[in-house]
Scaffold this active site. Structure first.
Site, PDB file in Angstrom:
ATOM      1  CG  HIS A 165      44.675  38.090  35.735  1.00  0.00           C
ATOM      2  ND1 HIS A 165      43.365  37.754  35.479  1.00  0.00           N
ATOM      3  CD2 HIS A 165      45.259  38.275  34.513  1.00  0.00           C
ATOM      4  CE1 HIS A 165      43.161  37.739  34.169  1.00  0.00           C
ATOM      5  NE2 HIS A 165      44.283  38.043  33.561  1.00  0.00           N
ATOM      6  CB  CYS A 252      37.538  39.028  36.536  1.00  0.00           C
ATOM      7  SG  CYS A 252      38.665  38.083  37.488  1.00  0.00           S
TER       8      CYS A 252
END
Ligand code: GLY
Length: 257
Positions: A165, A252
């Site tokens: 990401h 996350c």
């Protein structure tokens, strides 16, 4: 931005069956749960109330709740995660989020967005185009944000195979400062910001979180921790080895708002 609340999800017994590209080995669920408990404790110590969702064994990656929503002061958006195995994580998080933010916007098919690709810096959002977040999802997200008075720009990270990401390689610290991995892409529009560069050996530590008066960073990366300390940040180092094994990191593991 000050945070009062975080949503987290306990890792389930199926956690080790989640998606990963890491060669760090299979995670140990007992250690993962202990690290998760320490993470929640650290969030509380930063002044945040933690809402903990139960594990759902159908979704091994469910502990990485950040991918299921994008939350800013004026809008909260439920995403459509880019991995098919993760789409089912969304309803439980949306239900929990509605307790705090009843009006949720939503990313619709064929758009996909993982929250890990979205990096907010004050009123601007950098949106990573990745293996998980597609152009359509990014365009939907930018349009929703624009309706709520935010700006957005896109950063294509698809050539950077080491980054799952965008936020795997970049953290907004506040004070117009980013932590950024030396090898991470440099989004257009970074000129007004100071960049705290993380060397290749410590690249994993570029994923951290600013939570109120603290910066949480992964344990085991002393050069970055020392640099942040020099800059005057209250740094807390947390062991996240079992999340690294599943391509995850500090950001996350929670939705913060
Ligand atoms: N294991 C986290 C992810 O791949 O989405």
């Amino acid at each position: 931005m000050r945070f009062s609340t975080a949503i987290v999800r306990v890792p389930g017994l199926s956690y080790a069956d989640g998606l990963t590209t890491s060669a760090e080995g299979r995670p140990d669920i007992g250690r993962a749960r202990a690290q998760h408990a320490d993470y929640c404790k650290a969030l509380r110590a930063c002044g945040v109330q933690v809402t903990q969702l139960p594990a759902d064994e159908r979704f091994p990656d469910g502990t990485f709740v950040e991918d299921t929503a994008v939350i800013a002061e004026r809008v909260a958006i439920i995403t459509r995660p880019g991995a098919a195995s993760r789409e089912g994580e969304v309803p439980a998080v949306a239900a929990a989020l509605r307790q705090f933010r009843p009006a949720l916007e939503q990313i619709e098919s064929p758009g996909s967005v993982d929250g890990g690709d979205i990096c907010q810096a004050e009123e601007h959002f950098f949106i990573g185009i990745s293996a998980r977040t597609n152009q359509d999802g990014a365009a939907q997200l930018a349009a929703i944000l624009a309706r709520h008075g935010y700006t957005a720009s896109l950063v294509d990270i698809r050539a950077h195979r080491s980054l799952l990401h965008l936020k795997s390689g970049i953290t907004y610290l506040g004070e117009r400062r980013f932590v950024i991995a030396r090898d991470a892409p440099r989004p257009a529009g970074l000129a007004p910001y100071e960049l705290i560069e993380v060397d290749t050996a410590e690249a994993y530590a570029a994923n951290g979180i600013r939570v109120n008066d603290f910066v949480l960073v992964a344990a085991g990366f002393p050069r970055l921790a020392a640099r942040l300390d020099e800059l005057g940040y209250a740094v807390r180092c947390l062991e996240v080895s079992e999340f690294r094994k599943m391509d995850g990191g500090l950001s996350c593991l929670s939705l913060r708002f």
